[in-house]
Motif scaffolding. Structure first.
Motif, PDB file in Angstrom:
ATOM      1  N   LEU A 309     -13.255   4.163  -1.247  1.00 16.85           N
ATOM      2  CA  LEU A 309     -12.362   4.655  -0.213  1.00 16.85           C
ATOM      3  C   LEU A 309     -13.198   5.089   0.979  1.00 16.85           C
ATOM      4  O   LEU A 309     -14.129   5.894   0.840  1.00 16.85           O
ATOM      5  CB  LEU A 309     -11.511   5.819  -0.729  1.00 16.85           C
ATOM      6  CG  LEU A 309     -10.634   5.500  -1.945  1.00 16.85           C
ATOM      7  CD1 LEU A 309      -9.836   6.746  -2.350  1.00 16.85           C
ATOM      8  CD2 LEU A 309      -9.700   4.338  -1.672  1.00 16.85           C
ATOM      9  N   LEU A 310     -12.895   4.558   2.170  1.00 15.09           N
ATOM     10  CA  LEU A 310     -13.746   4.749   3.338  1.00 15.09           C
ATOM     11  C   LEU A 310     -13.031   5.519   4.445  1.00 15.09           C
ATOM     12  O   LEU A 310     -11.806   5.417   4.601  1.00 15.09           O
ATOM     13  CB  LEU A 310     -14.186   3.391   3.893  1.00 15.09           C
ATOM     14  CG  LEU A 310     -14.871   2.436   2.916  1.00 15.09           C
ATOM     15  CD1 LEU A 310     -15.167   1.112   3.608  1.00 15.09           C
ATOM     16  CD2 LEU A 310     -16.137   3.053   2.350  1.00 15.09           C
ATOM     17  N   ARG A 311     -13.822   6.247   5.217  1.00 18.12           N
ATOM     18  CA  ARG A 311     -13.390   6.858   6.471  1.00 18.12           C
ATOM     19  C   ARG A 311     -14.370   6.392   7.537  1.00 18.12           C
ATOM     20  O   ARG A 311     -15.579   6.557   7.382  1.00 18.12           O
ATOM     21  CB  ARG A 311     -13.388   8.380   6.387  1.00 18.12           C
ATOM     22  CG  ARG A 311     -12.572   8.952   5.240  1.00 18.12           C
ATOM     23  CD  ARG A 311     -12.558  10.461   5.252  1.00 18.12           C
ATOM     24  NE  ARG A 311     -13.909  11.041   5.216  1.00 18.12           N
ATOM     25  CZ  ARG A 311     -14.169  12.344   5.308  1.00 18.12           C
ATOM     26  NH1 ARG A 311     -13.168  13.202   5.442  1.00 18.12           N
ATOM     27  NH2 ARG A 311     -15.399  12.797   5.270  1.00 18.12           N
ATOM     28  N   LYS A 312     -13.864   5.830   8.620  1.00 12.54           N
ATOM     29  CA  LYS A 312     -14.728   5.280   9.660  1.00 12.54           C
ATOM     30  C   LYS A 312     -14.804   6.233  10.850  1.00 12.54           C
ATOM     31  O   LYS A 312     -13.807   6.839  11.255  1.00 12.54           O
ATOM     32  CB  LYS A 312     -14.209   3.914  10.122  1.00 12.54           C
ATOM     33  CG  LYS A 312     -14.244   2.829   9.039  1.00 12.54           C
ATOM     34  CD  LYS A 312     -15.658   2.420   8.720  1.00 12.54           C
ATOM     35  CE  LYS A 312     -15.697   1.229   7.768  1.00 12.54           C
ATOM     36  NZ  LYS A 312     -15.304  -0.032   8.431  1.00 12.54           N
ATOM     37  N   THR A 313     -15.994   6.346  11.416  1.00 13.33           N
ATOM     38  CA  THR A 313     -16.178   7.258  12.551  1.00 13.33           C
ATOM     39  C   THR A 313     -15.696   6.651  13.862  1.00 13.33           C
ATOM     40  O   THR A 313     -15.608   7.346  14.871  1.00 13.33           O
ATOM     41  CB  THR A 313     -17.659   7.646  12.699  1.00 13.33           C
ATOM     42  OG1 THR A 313     -18.453   6.465  12.865  1.00 13.33           O
ATOM     43  CG2 THR A 313     -18.133   8.404  11.466  1.00 13.33           C
ATOM     44  N   GLY A 314     -15.403   5.348  13.862  1.00 14.68           N
ATOM     45  CA  GLY A 314     -14.881   4.698  15.057  1.00 14.68           C
ATOM     46  C   GLY A 314     -13.364   4.741  15.096  1.00 14.68           C
ATOM     47  O   GLY A 314     -12.716   5.629  14.518  1.00 14.68           O
ATOM     48  N   THR A 315     -12.779   3.755  15.767  1.00 13.54           N
ATOM     49  CA  THR A 315     -11.338   3.693  15.986  1.00 13.54           C
ATOM     50  C   THR A 315     -10.896   2.247  15.836  1.00 13.54           C
ATOM     51  O   THR A 315     -11.658   1.327  16.128  1.00 13.54           O
ATOM     52  CB  THR A 315     -10.982   4.194  17.398  1.00 13.54           C
ATOM     53  OG1 THR A 315     -11.562   5.491  17.592  1.00 13.54           O
ATOM     54  CG2 THR A 315      -9.474   4.300  17.603  1.00 13.54           C
TER      55      THR A 315
END
Length: 371
Positions: A309-315
């Motif tokens: 499960l990932l969280r990305k610092t971009g948009t």
């Protein structure tokens, strides 16, 4: 809309050919039309209705149990397009390549033509809806148009590189500002600050306003506001009577904060000059317990991989979909995001194949649950 659409077989070789064709077609933001035509041709060849809408999106509506969508455009830059066996001397621990397997090099292979082509193949195989959007790398004009021009689907899978085992559930928001100041021209020996100094002083204050508090060194980047100047221009005006300065700035906003609060904090540091803001993109953080996330975990395990499960610092465009539609969603696609926009951008074709299989299972699971 849950229209019944016939499915069609798409052999992996054909899916790979679509990918290679799309990577071979230059498609920087604003120049997506040729790649869009190739996508329409692919869907039409398999009996699917597809067209290009007024902003350039490729629309192939079908079963809205899930909408598969990724972006057609890439960033500028030429990476020679070629398929080569992976070289053991070039392998990296974080790139899903094995010695001897075929690897596609080219701009967009990872971001995000790989996910785009995988979704097109999976959409035809399963009869679910598909949209290839334009302008994601600049102003997201395709996604902004889509959310006001079509009905909300039952679920969304957005296409960006996550690796075949990664499920992206969170992105930070995005706020872009343009600071402008002017001051009277004068001899550089004078102590009064000029417009260029005003611009840099404002930006220094903004960066300091968002620095983590003492003792918060371990706060993940995803949970911080990060501020980045991306361009600055200044100097004597054409008439020689003033000094002018313009600073372009970007701020990334974590889901724990709202864009308006971040904007107000930046404006509170403003003493001289003005700042104008582009339309913001809100942050998003989806639950890992939605039917979309569960379908991905099961599909990835079928490929003998452990889901991440990932969280990305971009948009991404998922931020816009989450802000407009109240349906479960996630972002997925083949490729290592560390190679986004890079001069060595490349994608393992074996990884691409696995991503098509994962997307097909997810779409089938969500369509069956909707029946």
């Amino acid at each position: 809309m849950n229209a019944s659409v016939d499915t069609a077989d798409v052999p992996l070789e054909e899916a790979r050919n679509l990918l290679i064709d799309l990577v071979s077609i230059p498609s920087p933001s604003g120049e997506e039309s040729e790649a869009a035509d190739r996508l329409v041709e692919f869907f039409s060849a398999h009996g699917r209705e597809a067209w290009i809408d007024e902003v350039g999106n490729v629309r192939a509506p079908a079963d809205d149990a899930v909408l598969l969508t990724s972006h057609v455009d890439t960033v500028p830059g030429q990476v020679p397009v070629e398929v080569q066996p992976a070289d053991a001397d070039d392998l990296e621990a974080d790139v899903a390549e094995e010695e001897g397997e075929d690897v596609l090099w080219g701009r967009g292979s990872v971001d995000a033509t790989g996910p785009l082509a995988a979704m097109a193949a999976a959409a035809v195989r399963t009869g679910v809806s598909f949209v290839g959007v334009v302008g994601e790398e600049t102003n997201s004009r395709g996604a902004r148009h889509l959310v006001v021009d079509r009905e909300e689907p039952d679920a969304v899978v957005n296409g960006e590189p996550s690796g075949t085992d990664g499920i992206t559930l969170g992105y930070r928001g995005f706020l872009v500002g343009t600071y402008v100041a002017s001051s009277e021209s004068g001899h550089t020996s004078r102590p009064e600050p000029n417009a260029i100094q005003h611009a840099t002083e404002w930006w220094t204050s903004v960066e300091e306003a968002f620095e983590p508090e003492d003792g918060a060194d371990e706060v993940p980047v995803f949970e911080q506001v990060t501020a980045k100047p991306v361009a600055i221009d200044g100097g004597i005006s054409d008439d020689g009577l003033s000094v002018e300065a313009t600073l372009e700035a970007q701020l990334r906003v974590p889901p724990s904060m709202d864009v308006e609060t971040v904007r107000e904090t930046a404006e509170d540091e403003l003493e001289i000059g003005t700042v104008s803001w582009a339309e913001p993109i809100p942050p998003v953080m989806e639950s890992p317990r939605t039917e979309v996330a569960r379908a991905f975990r099961a599909a990835i395990r079928k490929e003998s991989e452990d889901p991440r499960l990932l969280r990305k610092t971009g948009t991404s465009d998922m931020n816009l979909y989450a802000g407009a539609w109240n349906c479960p969603m996630a972002t997925y696609g083949p490729g290592n995001s560390d190679l986004d926009h890079a001069p060595d951008e490349r994608l393992s074709l074996a990884e691409f194949d696995r991503s098509v299989a994962v997307l097909e299972r997810v779409a089938t699971t969500l369509a069956d649950a909707d029946d």
